[in-house]
Write a protein that holds these residues in place. Structure first.
Motif, PDB file in Angstrom:
ATOM      1  N   ILE A  71      53.752 -46.437  36.067  1.00  0.00           N
ATOM      2  CA  ILE A  71      52.599 -46.823  36.250  1.00  0.00           C
ATOM      3  C   ILE A  71      51.934 -46.428  37.660  1.00  0.00           C
ATOM      4  O   ILE A  71      50.745 -46.275  37.657  1.00  0.00           O
ATOM      5  CB  ILE A  71      52.768 -48.339  36.090  1.00  0.00           C
ATOM      6  CG1 ILE A  71      53.102 -48.776  34.741  1.00  0.00           C
ATOM      7  CG2 ILE A  71      51.473 -49.097  36.786  1.00  0.00           C
ATOM      8  CD1 ILE A  71      53.220 -50.155  34.528  1.00  0.00           C
ATOM      9  N   ALA A  72      52.797 -46.454  38.691  1.00  0.00           N
ATOM     10  CA  ALA A  72      52.412 -45.970  40.129  1.00  0.00           C
ATOM     11  C   ALA A  72      51.964 -44.321  40.066  1.00  0.00           C
ATOM     12  O   ALA A  72      50.916 -44.348  40.533  1.00  0.00           O
ATOM     13  CB  ALA A  72      53.734 -46.131  40.929  1.00  0.00           C
ATOM     14  N   VAL A  73      52.568 -43.593  39.117  1.00  0.00           N
ATOM     15  CA  VAL A  73      52.104 -42.285  38.968  1.00  0.00           C
ATOM     16  C   VAL A  73      50.638 -42.200  38.457  1.00  0.00           C
ATOM     17  O   VAL A  73      49.784 -41.585  38.869  1.00  0.00           O
ATOM     18  CB  VAL A  73      53.128 -41.228  38.530  1.00  0.00           C
ATOM     19  CG1 VAL A  73      52.435 -40.068  37.836  1.00  0.00           C
ATOM     20  CG2 VAL A  73      54.201 -41.125  39.219  1.00  0.00           C
ATOM     21  N   ALA A  74      50.437 -42.936  37.344  1.00  0.00           N
ATOM     22  CA  ALA A  74      48.943 -43.029  36.773  1.00  0.00           C
ATOM     23  C   ALA A  74      47.944 -43.457  37.513  1.00  0.00           C
ATOM     24  O   ALA A  74      46.822 -43.125  37.763  1.00  0.00           O
ATOM     25  CB  ALA A  74      49.013 -43.996  35.229  1.00  0.00           C
ATOM     26  N   LEU A  75      48.559 -44.629  38.447  1.00  0.00           N
ATOM     27  CA  LEU A  75      47.526 -45.274  39.403  1.00  0.00           C
ATOM     28  C   LEU A  75      47.183 -44.357  40.343  1.00  0.00           C
ATOM     29  O   LEU A  75      45.946 -44.076  40.820  1.00  0.00           O
ATOM     30  CB  LEU A  75      48.008 -46.435  39.915  1.00  0.00           C
ATOM     31  CG  LEU A  75      48.058 -47.754  38.927  1.00  0.00           C
ATOM     32  CD1 LEU A  75      48.564 -49.097  39.603  1.00  0.00           C
ATOM     33  CD2 LEU A  75      46.589 -47.889  38.573  1.00  0.00           C
ATOM     34  N   MET A  76      48.036 -43.695  41.061  1.00  0.00           N
ATOM     35  CA  MET A  76      47.805 -42.597  42.153  1.00  0.00           C
ATOM     36  C   MET A  76      47.231 -41.496  41.745  1.00  0.00           C
ATOM     37  O   MET A  76      46.320 -40.802  42.357  1.00  0.00           O
ATOM     38  CB  MET A  76      49.201 -42.157  42.894  1.00  0.00           C
ATOM     39  CG  MET A  76      49.699 -43.430  43.621  1.00  0.00           C
ATOM     40  SD  MET A  76      50.012 -43.295  45.222  1.00  0.00           S
ATOM     41  CE  MET A  76      49.998 -41.613  45.773  1.00  0.00           C
ATOM     42  N   GLY A  77      47.344 -40.883  40.626  1.00  0.00           N
ATOM     43  CA  GLY A  77      46.657 -39.811  39.935  1.00  0.00           C
ATOM     44  C   GLY A  77      45.334 -40.107  39.407  1.00  0.00           C
ATOM     45  O   GLY A  77      44.669 -39.145  38.950  1.00  0.00           O
ATOM     46  N   ARG A  78      45.032 -41.386  39.515  1.00  0.00           N
ATOM     47  CA  ARG A  78      43.659 -41.838  38.957  1.00  0.00           C
ATOM     48  C   ARG A  78      43.173 -41.264  37.385  1.00  0.00           C
ATOM     49  O   ARG A  78      42.249 -41.059  37.084  1.00  0.00           O
ATOM     50  CB  ARG A  78      42.505 -41.148  39.861  1.00  0.00           C
ATOM     51  CG  ARG A  78      42.704 -41.464  41.387  1.00  0.00           C
ATOM     52  CD  ARG A  78      42.197 -42.948  41.617  1.00  0.00           C
ATOM     53  NE  ARG A  78      42.134 -43.296  43.138  1.00  0.00           N
ATOM     54  CZ  ARG A  78      43.097 -43.881  43.846  1.00  0.00           C
ATOM     55  NH1 ARG A  78      44.164 -44.416  43.061  1.00  0.00           N
ATOM     56  NH2 ARG A  78      43.204 -44.119  45.257  1.00  0.00           N
ATOM     57  N   ALA A  79      44.273 -41.261  36.895  1.00  0.00           N
ATOM     58  CA  ALA A  79      44.229 -40.920  35.293  1.00  0.00           C
ATOM     59  C   ALA A  79      43.628 -39.431  35.039  1.00  0.00           C
ATOM     60  O   ALA A  79      43.012 -39.187  34.189  1.00  0.00           O
ATOM     61  CB  ALA A  79      43.616 -41.844  34.434  1.00  0.00           C
ATOM     62  N   HIS A  80      43.575 -38.731  36.172  1.00  0.00           N
ATOM     63  CA  HIS A  80      43.527 -37.274  35.995  1.00  0.00           C
ATOM     64  C   HIS A  80      44.548 -36.481  35.862  1.00  0.00           C
ATOM     65  O   HIS A  80      45.590 -36.541  36.487  1.00  0.00           O
ATOM     66  CB  HIS A  80      42.566 -36.936  37.135  1.00  0.00           C
ATOM     67  CG  HIS A  80      41.829 -35.543  36.789  1.00  0.00           C
ATOM     68  ND1 HIS A  80      42.274 -34.540  37.248  1.00  0.00           N
ATOM     69  CD2 HIS A  80      40.452 -35.311  36.576  1.00  0.00           C
ATOM     70  CE1 HIS A  80      41.344 -33.301  36.806  1.00  0.00           C
ATOM     71  NE2 HIS A  80      40.157 -34.340  36.484  1.00  0.00           N
ATOM     72  N   PRO A  81      44.795 -35.368  34.821  1.00  0.00           N
ATOM     73  CA  PRO A  81      45.763 -34.776  34.710  1.00  0.00           C
ATOM     74  C   PRO A  81      46.273 -33.965  35.997  1.00  0.00           C
ATOM     75  O   PRO A  81      47.487 -34.076  36.300  1.00  0.00           O
ATOM     76  CB  PRO A  81      45.205 -33.566  33.614  1.00  0.00           C
ATOM     77  CG  PRO A  81      44.258 -34.184  32.974  1.00  0.00           C
ATOM     78  CD  PRO A  81      43.629 -35.139  33.898  1.00  0.00           C
ATOM     79  N   VAL A  82      45.419 -33.522  36.796  1.00  0.00           N
ATOM     80  CA  VAL A  82      46.034 -32.836  38.109  1.00  0.00           C
ATOM     81  C   VAL A  82      46.558 -33.755  38.947  1.00  0.00           C
ATOM     82  O   VAL A  82      47.339 -33.472  39.671  1.00  0.00           O
ATOM     83  CB  VAL A  82      44.748 -32.116  38.652  1.00  0.00           C
ATOM     84  CG1 VAL A  82      45.384 -31.338  40.184  1.00  0.00           C
ATOM     85  CG2 VAL A  82      44.564 -30.774  37.660  1.00  0.00           C
ATOM     86  N   GLY A  83      45.682 -34.927  39.291  1.00  0.00           N
ATOM     87  CA  GLY A  83      46.150 -35.994  39.930  1.00  0.00           C
ATOM     88  C   GLY A  83      47.465 -36.545  39.731  1.00  0.00           C
ATOM     89  O   GLY A  83      48.474 -36.926  40.613  1.00  0.00           O
ATOM     90  N   ILE A  84      47.818 -36.690  38.363  1.00  0.00           N
ATOM     91  CA  ILE A  84      48.810 -37.123  37.809  1.00  0.00           C
ATOM     92  C   ILE A  84      50.214 -36.273  38.110  1.00  0.00           C
ATOM     93  O   ILE A  84      51.382 -36.629  38.456  1.00  0.00           O
ATOM     94  CB  ILE A  84      48.940 -37.468  36.174  1.00  0.00           C
ATOM     95  CG1 ILE A  84      48.305 -38.779  36.002  1.00  0.00           C
ATOM     96  CG2 ILE A  84      50.344 -37.774  35.680  1.00  0.00           C
ATOM     97  CD1 ILE A  84      47.741 -39.288  34.943  1.00  0.00           C
ATOM     98  N   ILE A  85      49.720 -34.852  38.105  1.00  0.00           N
ATOM     99  CA  ILE A  85      50.990 -33.929  38.377  1.00  0.00           C
ATOM    100  C   ILE A  85      51.186 -34.139  39.863  1.00  0.00           C
ATOM    101  O   ILE A  85      52.636 -34.075  40.222  1.00  0.00           O
ATOM    102  CB  ILE A  85      50.506 -32.579  38.123  1.00  0.00           C
ATOM    103  CG1 ILE A  85      50.578 -32.329  36.518  1.00  0.00           C
ATOM    104  CG2 ILE A  85      51.434 -31.422  38.567  1.00  0.00           C
ATOM    105  CD1 ILE A  85      49.787 -31.377  35.935  1.00  0.00           C
ATOM    106  N   LEU A  86      50.433 -34.189  40.588  1.00  0.00           N
ATOM    107  CA  LEU A  86      50.566 -34.203  42.059  1.00  0.00           C
ATOM    108  C   LEU A  86      51.380 -35.664  42.598  1.00  0.00           C
ATOM    109  O   LEU A  86      52.233 -35.579  43.583  1.00  0.00           O
ATOM    110  CB  LEU A  86      49.034 -34.328  43.062  1.00  0.00           C
ATOM    111  CG  LEU A  86      48.593 -32.827  42.778  1.00  0.00           C
ATOM    112  CD1 LEU A  86      47.262 -32.876  43.489  1.00  0.00           C
ATOM    113  CD2 LEU A  86      49.345 -31.578  43.441  1.00  0.00           C
ATOM    114  N   ALA A  87      50.805 -36.676  42.009  1.00  0.00           N
ATOM    115  CA  ALA A  87      51.596 -37.757  42.148  1.00  0.00           C
ATOM    116  C   ALA A  87      52.859 -37.769  41.719  1.00  0.00           C
ATOM    117  O   ALA A  87      53.884 -38.407  42.264  1.00  0.00           O
ATOM    118  CB  ALA A  87      50.642 -39.080  41.694  1.00  0.00           C
ATOM    119  N   ALA A  88      53.146 -37.051  40.496  1.00  0.00           N
ATOM    120  CA  ALA A  88      54.517 -37.161  39.958  1.00  0.00           C
ATOM    121  C   ALA A  88      55.436 -36.389  40.830  1.00  0.00           C
ATOM    122  O   ALA A  88      56.536 -36.534  41.228  1.00  0.00           O
ATOM    123  CB  ALA A  88      54.493 -36.501  38.348  1.00  0.00           C
TER     124      ALA A  88
END
Length: 148
Positions: A71-88
């Motif tokens: 959930i934290a990764v999804a929130l930090m990535g703003r539900a955008h694929p690139v953002g999720i990869i960076l947050a992960a």
């Protein structure tokens, strides 16, 4: 890329936002919702390999904290694929670095790393609106300038 540039991606986003409007627009929610089911089945098989393959036995509470991190990764990535990869990647570095730090410095517990992860999520969520206006103004200024 799939979500933003293809017909299937448009259909997935349309059904996710408003299934009734998607039906009116000619998109079949039953067909669109079958693609996440295939992905889920694939991920379940991969999770079984991770859970049963690393230790060659079932460990109780092995997945403790996976939901929080997801959930934290999804929130930090703003539900955008690139953002999720960076947050992960960020959370992976925090998790592994915390494990190494707890190994080297026994006074620093694993709970402190979880607190740091929580603070990262808190500040990222709180600072979202701080930079929105300046970035929008900068982008608007760039698009209105004539090319040189």
């Amino acid at each position: 890329m799939l979500i933003w540039r293809t017909r299937l991606g448009y259909a997935i986003r349309a059904v996710g936002v408003n299934p009734t409007a998607a039906i009116y627009g000619g998109i079949s929610p039953a067909r669109v919702l079958s693609s996440p089911r295939c992905c889920r089945a694939r991920w379940r098989r991969m999770a079984a390999n991770v859970i049963l393959g690393e230790e060659h036995r079932l460990i109780l509470e092995y997945t403790a904290g996976f939901g929080f991190v997801g959930i934290a990764v999804a929130l930090m990535g703003r539900a955008h694929p690139v953002g999720i990869i960076l947050a992960a990647i960020l959370f992976g570095v925090l998790y592994q670095g915390g494990a190494e730090l707890a190994f080297d410095k026994p006074k620093i517990s694993r709970d402190m790393i979880v607190v740091i992860q929580g603070l990262v999520v808190l500040f990222a969520g709180a600072l979202e609106h701080v930079f929105r206006r300046p970035v929008a103004a900068l982008l608007a200024r760039r698009t209105t300038q004539p090319p040189i």
